[in-house]
Structure formats: C-alpha cells, structure tokens
Design an enzyme around this catalytic site. Structure first.
Site, PDB file in Angstrom:
ATOM      1  N   ASP A 326       0.871  -1.167   0.000  1.00  0.00           N
ATOM      2  CA  ASP A 326       0.000   0.000   0.000  1.00  0.00           C
ATOM      3  C   ASP A 326       0.916   1.228   0.000  1.00  0.00           C
ATOM      4  O   ASP A 326       1.983   1.200   0.615  1.00  0.00           O
ATOM      5  CB  ASP A 326      -0.884   0.003   1.243  1.00  0.00           C
ATOM      6  CG  ASP A 326      -1.767   1.236   1.296  1.00  0.00           C
ATOM      7  OD1 ASP A 326      -2.606   1.389   0.404  1.00  0.00           O
ATOM      8  OD2 ASP A 326      -1.579   2.047   2.216  1.00  0.00           O
ATOM      9  N   ASP A 527      -0.762  -0.447   6.444  1.00  0.00           N
ATOM     10  CA  ASP A 527      -0.799   0.130   7.793  1.00  0.00           C
ATOM     11  C   ASP A 527      -1.643  -0.697   8.753  1.00  0.00           C
ATOM     12  O   ASP A 527      -1.681  -0.417   9.942  1.00  0.00           O
ATOM     13  CB  ASP A 527      -1.287   1.579   7.749  1.00  0.00           C
ATOM     14  CG  ASP A 527      -2.707   1.723   7.213  1.00  0.00           C
ATOM     15  OD1 ASP A 527      -3.405   0.702   7.085  1.00  0.00           O
ATOM     16  OD2 ASP A 527      -3.123   2.859   6.918  1.00  0.00           O
ATOM     17  N   ASP A 531      -6.183  -0.999   5.538  1.00  0.00           N
ATOM     18  CA  ASP A 531      -5.956  -2.159   4.681  1.00  0.00           C
ATOM     19  C   ASP A 531      -6.264  -3.468   5.400  1.00  0.00           C
ATOM     20  O   ASP A 531      -5.805  -4.528   4.961  1.00  0.00           O
ATOM     21  CB  ASP A 531      -4.492  -2.190   4.216  1.00  0.00           C
ATOM     22  CG  ASP A 531      -4.098  -0.901   3.534  1.00  0.00           C
ATOM     23  OD1 ASP A 531      -4.828  -0.465   2.647  1.00  0.00           O
ATOM     24  OD2 ASP A 531      -3.066  -0.331   3.913  1.00  0.00           O
TER      25      ASP A 531
END
Length: 638
Positions: A326, A527, A531
C-alpha cells in the site's frame, strides 16, 4: 489478557517449575544416575551377581513406566507416538534379557526428557523476559496526592505520575512534562524517543530521564504490550506446516518401523537384530528439534519488534513471490504535508478550513488527520457536525448547520451533485500534475475550496525494494487510491514494477483475488488499519508501524511494531534461516539413521550398541536447533 491473568499464569508457571524440579526432575536424574552406574559396573566387570541383575530389572521397569504411560495416552487419542516405539524396544530388551540395552534405553529416554524440559524452559524465556518488563505498581495522582497502587487497580482516565527509571503501566497520552522513553520492549529500536504534551505513550516502555503526567487510555488486557504478549504466547502453539509434516511423518514412520520389524523377525527369527533396528531408528529427536526451532525464532523476532503469528508464516515468508505495497504509510512516510489551500465562490478561508477540518476529523485516513491537525494549529474552531457517513477511498459526507457537506475526491463530489467550474477543474489538475493529493469540499451544489497535500517517499524505500527482489520476490506491486500520475511517479522512483491507481478498498480486494495462486505466496505490507481486509485476504499480511494500533495487531500475520520498512527483508531472511536449520535437522537425522542401520546389518553393533548409538546421536538435531537461541546476540549474519 488482563494483569490478573498474567500474574496468575506467571505464578502458575513458577509453581510448575518447582514441581518439575522437585519430582520429575529428580525422578529422571535418578534414573540417569542408576543407569550410568549399572553400565559402568558392567563395562569394568566389577560385579555380575544376582543383585546387579535385580537392580537392572528394577531400573528398567521404573524407566518403562513414564514412557509406556505416554504411549498409552497417545493411543487412546488414536495417535502413534515415538514413545510407543521406545516402550516396545524396552519391553523387547527386558524379554530378551538384554540388560545393557535396557539400561541404555532408560538412559536415553530419561536424558531426552530432561533435555526436552531444558529446551522448553529456554523457549518459555521469551514470554518470561517480556513479563518482567511489566511494572507491578503505578503512581496515581489524586486530589489528596500521589498514591502507589497495583496495576490491576488502574482505570481508563486515571492520571499517572511517571518518574525517571519507571516503566509505564498503561497506554495513554502525555498531559504534562517531557521525557526520553525507551520503546525497545515494543519496537526493538535502541534509540530513546522524546515524549512531550499530546504524545502517545505505551505500557511497559521505560522512562530513561524526565518526568511525565500521563492520562490512561488503555489499561490491563487492552494495552499494546498485553496484546503483543498474547500474540507471542499463541504463536508459539501455532504449528508450522513443516512441524505438521513431521508429525504426520512420525505416525507413518512408527507404523512402518513396527511392521518392518515384525516382518524381519518373521523371516529371520533374530530378536537381537530386530531390537537393534528399533533402537537405531527411534525418531524422538525430531519430535523436539523442529518445534524448538520455530519457538526460538518467534521469541527472537519478538524481542526486535517483529511479531510473527506462528510457524506457518515463518515457513511461508521464504516462499513469497509477489510483494504488494500500500502506498500511504508504507512506501511513503504516511504524514502528508499541506501544500496549498484554495477557496472559491465567495467563501472565507477560515470558514472553509473550519468546515473541512470538522469533516476530516471523522476519518482515520492519514491525509484527513493531516488536514485536521493543520486546521487546529490555525486556532480555528471546528463546528459541530452530524449524520456522518464515510465512503472509504472516496470521501466523507456530513451535515453542518442543517446543510449537507461533502469532502473528498472530484468524482465523489460530482456523484453527490457538486458542480465544478472550468477554473476550479484547471487548478485541481495543476495540483495533481505536481503529484499532490487533492481533498475538495463542496456544499449547496458548489465547490467551497480544496486542500492539496503531498507525502514524502521513505528514504530507504528504493533500497528495500531492490533487496526484496534480490531475495527472490518476482513481482512488486503498489496499490493506491491516489491518481494515476502520483502512482506512476512514486512507483518509478522506488523501483516498483507495477501499480494500480484510483483504487477503493473494494477494488484492492478484487485485484488481490486475481493474483492469489496456490503455487506461491503473496504478501502485502500496509498500515493494518485502512488495509485490514486486504491484509487478511493475502497469504501473509504485514502491518507497518503497528505500535498502539489494535486493528493492525489483530488484522496482520506479521506485525512490525516499528515504522521501519527494512524489517520486511529482515523477517524474510530470518524465516529462511529457520527453514534452513529445520532442513538440516532432517538431513542430520536421515544420515545418522542410515549409518546406524549399516552398523546394525554389518553386525558391528548389537542391541546395546544400537541403544548407545541412538543415545549419542539423538542430541545432534537438538543441538543444531539450539543455534537459533543465539539469535538474541545478532541477526546480522543471517
């Protein structure tokens, strides 16, 4: 897991250790001493009277009791255990009046039990060393003064005084004071962190210098430290696929060993040969060595702020072929900075900032947090809002002064009836061309204004991506909700081979489903909050900078307490090293057994020699696994 429970478990563990050393320890130690004495008397031909034989029979029968009961317990659970093979070998030795073999078997089994308890105690030290970091007392500030209390009396909202040299008993927020805090118990980092008013502090971290007044936000089982402790305890009971394969192998191995021995006896009628084979091929060393390797590694990693939730993920990391990142908070710092503020349609700047600050205060996204902090620092009061609804990855809507307000991306506002002028579109595009994220506020069908932000790329991101590729990662992919231009710029700068932009959380899930295959492992770093669903979907979810985040700790398979991207290749290297050690254990066992069988079939050793051979070689895989306990000294050479 609350403090009372942990205190009880710790006391229970200590009590069990006392029982172990006062009963089982001395029982096995006595058997070892008696067996050695008998073997020495026989070797030096000191005495061969009836008393010697009687003593040997007594020692052998007493030695048979614990292993026979263990085998019987396993059989009642429909499981074949190594103890079954050992007890049969011991019974055959007694029936064949192979006294030296019986003594060696007793010596071998008692020594193996002592060694297993020793290694088990070494494994439990990871938990015990963490337990020692938790303070038993805390100092509460009351109207009557500062009072010392037990930590199980603490409540959310209490004010605590934390002086130099004390460990914090809660997760909380600094109300006053300043101090250097050692957070190594959680993150593994050696450098202290300065904490001052407004900063978050965590349970079991150490105040090196200074004094703080802390408002308790989480106590007992809810603290970050307690959650980590719970994870480490559970992870040590989570068997890896390798350990499970060894368990299944042990069952088949015992079955075929016994069947082969019976067939051999049927054709040769040579009880001595059969007994020798049973003694050489006993695989009790693997039953201890493999679980020991994974347990030692989990403890070593935990001391460095890398929480691996079980051996299955240790074995899975080296098989990872696709690494998904991410963007925000993983490849970037995760602390977006405000770059520009623009206001339209006759709205005042302070009016715009107050409304967008209020809307973003309801979101947990890093960009929203940055906007809220920016507005608060301008000393602008946030209005009250209601009927808040967030569309993750798109924007947030709420009601202020009885008017619907929308904050987020262009498409989100357009879908909710907000019209954009050509000037507004041009200015927004100009910000995007500078690789900035734009958050727009609209109400009454018009654009009120926008704030643009940019997030700095982590300095080591490119180096870490290169290191992961060198470790065998074949595809690196970045997922982001940002626009195409920002995604392309960042992926090129850090060396990511693929990217997907303008993704909602649902889009990320749908994309991940397309790359998940049984022949390899897919890992994702994020994180752990926004997510959480994606990290739960992939084979190995890795959360970054999880200190203080319950969602990150719960949603991931590997939890990196420190916000450090370099811990990902470290975790992979560590896992590779462990798997290498386990494979070495299997090779050592195989070679040793092959040599033993050669010695038996060549007639060089009989039952007593086979028992002695097994006794000596049993420790080789165990000693090999014990190398992993040296990981607390250095992981640099892995």
């Amino acid at each position: 897991m609350n403090h009372k429970k942990h205190n009880y478990n710790h006391h229970q563990s200590s009590t069990f250790s006392l029982i172990e050393h006062s009963a089982f320890f001395w029982f096995d130690l006595g058997l070892i001493a008696a067996s050695i004495l008998i073997l020495l008397l026989d070797f030096f031909h000191i005495s061969r009277g009836f008393g010697d034989i009687a003593l040997l029979e007594i020692v052998s029968l007493v030695g048979l009791l614990p292993v026979f009961l263990s085998a019987l317990t396993a059989l009642t659970k429909r499981r074949l255990s190594i103890d079954l093979l050992a007890s049969i070998a011991l019974i055959f030795s007694l029936l064949a009046r192979e006294w030296q073999s019986a003594a060696f078997i007793t010596l071998m089994l008692a020594s193996a039990r002592l060694f297993a308890r020793y290694t088990g105690a070494r494994s439990r030290r990871a938990i015990e060393s963490l337990l020692k970091l938790r303070p038993e007392k805390a100092h509460i500030i009351l109207s009557s003064g500062v009072v010392e209390v037990n930590i199980d009396q603490l409540k959310v909202g209490d004010l605590l005084a934390v002086e130099s040299g004390e460990r914090l008993a809660v997760d909380g927020t600094v109300e006053s004071g300043e101090a250097d805090i050692d957070q190594s118990s959680l993150t593994g980092e050696s450098e202290p962190v300065v904490k001052t008013v407004g900063d978050r502090v965590f349970s079991s971290t150490l105040n090196i210098s200074g004094s703080l007044v802390v408002r308790a936000m989480k106590v007992g089982e809810d603290t970050t430290f307690s959650k980590i402790l719970d994870l480490v305890e559970k992870s040590q009971t989570n068997k890896s696929p390798i350990a499970s394969v060894v368990d299944r192998f042990a069952g088949w191995y015992i079955f075929f060993s016994l069947a082969g021995a019976l067939l051999l006896y049927f054709f040769t009628k040579n009880l001595s040969l059969v007994l020798s084979i049973l003694l050489v091929t006993c695989a009790d060393d693997l039953a201890v060595a493999v679980p020991l390797a994974f347990t030692a590694t989990i403890g070593a990693a935990a001391r460095r702020g890398i929480i691996i939730k079980g051996g299955s993920f240790i074995e899975g990391l080296p098989k990872t072929k696709i690494m998904v990142f991410d963007k925000t908070g993983t490849l970037t710092e995760g602390r977006p900075a405000i770059r520009n503020v623009a206001v339209f349609n006759h709205y005042l700047k302070d009016e715009f900032l107050s409304m967008i600050g209020a809307a973003e205060s309801e979101s947990g996204h890093p960009a929203a947090k940055a906007i809220e902090d920016f507005v608060i620092k301008q000393n602008i009061k946030l209005p009250k809002i209601s009927d808040v609804h967030e569309s993750p990855g798109y924007g947030i809507q709420c009601v202020v002064n009885r008017e619907q307000m929308f904050a987020g991306k262009v498409k989100f506002l357009e879908d909710n009836g907000i019209k954009f002028s050509q000037e507004e579109v041009s200015l927004i595009e100009e910000e995007k061309n500078q690789h900035r994220t734009v958050t727009i506020l609209g109400m009454k069908g018009k654009v009120v204004g926008f704030i643009s932000l940019s997030d700095a790329i982590r300095p080591a991101a490119k180096k870490i991506v290169e290191e992961l590729k060198a470790l065998g990662i074949e595809r690196t992919i970045m997922l982001t909700g940002d626009n195409e231009k920002i995604a392309q710029s960042i992926s090129q700068e850090v060396g990511i081979s693929e990217f997907r932009a303008n993704l909602s959380p649902e889009d990320k899930i749908n994309f991940l489903k397309t790359i998940l295959k049984p022949e390899y492992k897919v890992a994702m770093a994020g994180d752990g909050v926004n997510d959480a669903a994606a990290l739960g979907l992939v084979d190995i979810g890795i959360s970054m900078g999880a200190i203080g985040s319950d969602a990150a700790v719960e949603s991931s398979d590997v939890v990196l307490m420190k916000d450090d991207l370099s811990n990902i290749p470290k975790a992979i290297k560590l896992s590779r090293y462990v798997v290498k050690i386990v494979k070495q254990d299997l090779w050592i066992w195989g070679v040793v057994n092959a040599l033993g069988l050669i010695l038996v079939f060549s007639g060089l050793i009989g039952p007593s020699g086979a028992a002695a051979y097994n006794f000596v070689t049993d420790f080789l895989p165990l000693l090999n696994s014990l190398k992993l306990f040296r990981l607390h000294l250095s992981m640099a050479n892995i």
